[in-house]
Design an enzyme around this catalytic site. Structure first.
Site, PDB file in Angstrom:
ATOM      1  N   ARG A  90     -28.221  28.740 -12.673  1.00 14.07           N
ATOM      2  CA  ARG A  90     -29.032  29.167 -11.521  1.00 14.07           C
ATOM      3  C   ARG A  90     -30.465  28.647 -11.617  1.00 14.07           C
ATOM      4  NH1 ARG A  90     -27.140  35.260 -11.943  1.00 14.07           N
ATOM      5  NH2 ARG A  90     -26.959  34.520 -14.080  1.00 14.07           N
ATOM      6  N   GLN A  91     -30.877  28.207 -12.814  1.00  7.59           N
ATOM      7  CA  GLN A  91     -32.192  27.547 -12.939  1.00  7.59           C
ATOM      8  C   GLN A  91     -31.933  26.041 -12.843  1.00  7.59           C
ATOM      9  OE1 GLN A  91     -35.130  29.266 -13.266  1.00  7.59           O
ATOM     10  NE2 GLN A  91     -36.500  27.540 -13.535  1.00  7.59           N
ATOM     11  N   LYS A 183     -27.837  37.307   3.109  1.00  8.28           N
ATOM     12  CA  LYS A 183     -28.489  38.020   2.001  1.00  8.28           C
ATOM     13  C   LYS A 183     -29.945  37.618   1.875  1.00  8.28           C
ATOM     14  CE  LYS A 183     -27.836  36.616  -2.352  1.00  8.28           C
ATOM     15  NZ  LYS A 183     -27.250  36.397  -3.685  1.00  8.28           N
ATOM     16  N   GLY A 215     -24.627  42.680 -10.218  1.00  7.85           N
ATOM     17  CA  GLY A 215     -23.761  43.343  -9.239  1.00  7.85           C
ATOM     18  C   GLY A 215     -24.502  43.718  -7.959  1.00  7.85           C
ATOM     19  N   GLY A 216     -25.801  43.454  -7.916  1.00 11.09           N
ATOM     20  CA  GLY A 216     -26.612  43.816  -6.747  1.00 11.09           C
ATOM     21  C   GLY A 216     -26.090  43.199  -5.455  1.00 11.09           C
TER      22      GLY A 216
HETATM   23  C1  R5P Z   1     -26.382  33.598  -6.056  1.00 11.31           C
HETATM   24  O1  R5P Z   1     -26.727  32.658  -5.352  1.00 11.31           O
HETATM   25  C2  R5P Z   1     -25.022  33.705  -6.675  1.00 11.31           C
HETATM   26  O2  R5P Z   1     -24.054  33.035  -5.918  1.00 11.31           O
HETATM   27  C3  R5P Z   1     -24.635  35.157  -6.862  1.00 11.31           C
HETATM   28  O3  R5P Z   1     -24.536  35.768  -5.581  1.00 11.31           O
HETATM   29  C4  R5P Z   1     -25.647  35.890  -7.699  1.00 11.31           C
HETATM   30  O4  R5P Z   1     -25.919  35.178  -8.863  1.00 11.31           O
HETATM   31  C5  R5P Z   1     -25.134  37.274  -8.055  1.00 11.31           C
HETATM   32  O5  R5P Z   1     -26.112  37.917  -8.796  1.00 11.31           O
HETATM   33  P1  R5P Z   1     -26.203  39.493  -8.830  1.00 11.31           P
HETATM   34  O6  R5P Z   1     -24.864  40.027  -9.225  1.00 11.31           O
HETATM   35  O7  R5P Z   1     -27.250  39.775  -9.888  1.00 11.31           O
HETATM   36  O8  R5P Z   1     -26.649  39.974  -7.494  1.00 11.31           O
END
Ligand code: R5P
Length: 281
Positions: A90-91, A183, A215-216
């Site tokens: 993600r980075q 989102k 999980g947010g």
């Molecule tokens: C973000 O762009 C990814 O596709 C996931 O939605 C994200 O990494 C999920 O992270 P979290 O469970 O912390 O909300």
């Protein structure tokens, strides 16, 4: 030869069952001062070796580098590196001045002692371009889509725009309709999901994402869909990181939570072994 990375032992057993590859174990331990040790448990001289090792958490990243070095040191002819879950993806850019591109930093290290690289559902396709060796991103969506069918969904849904292509691929695989939510990330732990114009009233839906970390994202998406009248909401992903108590948090709102075995754990109900076995064949 299949090299059984300590992070992916059950997955390697399944791959070996499908391919009949000879498997070499890897002994690993952590010294009292925190340093990592590995040792190959077989002779790899002159062999084409496929190491399968997820790089999460950090200890497994270090193990991978050492396995690659051990393979070189012990005369492996070709080294294929399969990283089912590629951490730090993600980075994939420097968001603020002073930051590294972490996903590139690790790619540069991996390619020093590898001939080919493979991963599954890399967070971003552009990571492939960080490698100057041959690199391929394999989609887990076909296996996740087929597993999703057991939930008898009416729709597959992406929790955000970034996941549209993935969910579209999954929906095409099983001939279902798909949609996405919108989102907005507030901070590292808080996301706000804007309603989208899909009618989920009385329907069963599966939300699919590449990663569940805190999980947010999933929790907000599931809550939103339930508020819109969805009868059943199931949450599935490729990489189940489940940081802190994410799984428990999700089980409060979702009818079920599932993920693949790119990271091995109790929710790993879907195996990516057939995909890796295909690649090896
Ligand atoms: C973000 O762009 C990814 O596709 C996931 O939605 C994200 O990494 C999920 O992270 P979290 O469970 O912390 O909300």
């Amino acid at each position: 030869m299949l090299i059984k990375g300590p992070a992916s032992t059950e997955l390697c057993d399944k791959i070996a069952d499908e391919t009949d590859e000879e498997m070499v174990g890897v002994r690993s331990k952590v010294f009292p001062d925190g340093e990592v040790y590995i040792k190959l448990e077989g002779d790899v001289e002159g062999e084409r070796c496929t190491v399968v090792q997820t790089t999460y958490p950090n200890q497994h990243l270090l193990e991978l580098y050492m396995i690659q070095d051990a393979l070189k040191e012990n005369g492996a002819k070709i080294i294929d590196v399969v990283v089912p879950y590629y951490s730090y993806a993600r980075q994939d850019q420097s968001f603020e001045k002073g930051e590294p591109i972490s996903a590139r930093a690790f790619a540069k290290r991996i390619e020093l002692q590898a001939d080919n690289f493979y991963s599954i559902d890399l967070h971003s396709e552009k990571i492939i371009d960080f490698f100057s060796i041959s690199a391929e991103n394999i989609s887990a969506m076909p296996v996740l889509a087929n597993y999703s069918k057991t939930k008898e969904p009416d729709y597959l849904i992406s929790p955000d725009e970034g996941g549209i292509e993935r969910v579209k691929k999954a929906a095409d695989e099983i001939g279902l309709e798909w949609d996405h939510l919108e989102k907005k990330r507030i901070d590292a732990k808080t996301v706000n999901i804007q309603p989208k114009s899909i009618d989920v009233k009385g329907k069963s839906v599966v939300i699919l994402d590449d990663i569940i970390s805190t999980g947010g994202t999933m929790k907000e998406a599931a809550k939103q869909l339930k508020e819109e009248g969805a009868d059943e909401v199931h949450a599935g992903c490729t990489h189940g990181l489940f940081a802190e108590n994410a799984l428990e948090k999700l089980e409060e709102v979702c009818d079920s939570v599932f993920c693949t075995d790119t990271i091995e754990q109790k929710s790993s109900e879907v195996s990516v072994a057939p995909l890796i076995a295909d690649m090896i064949r």
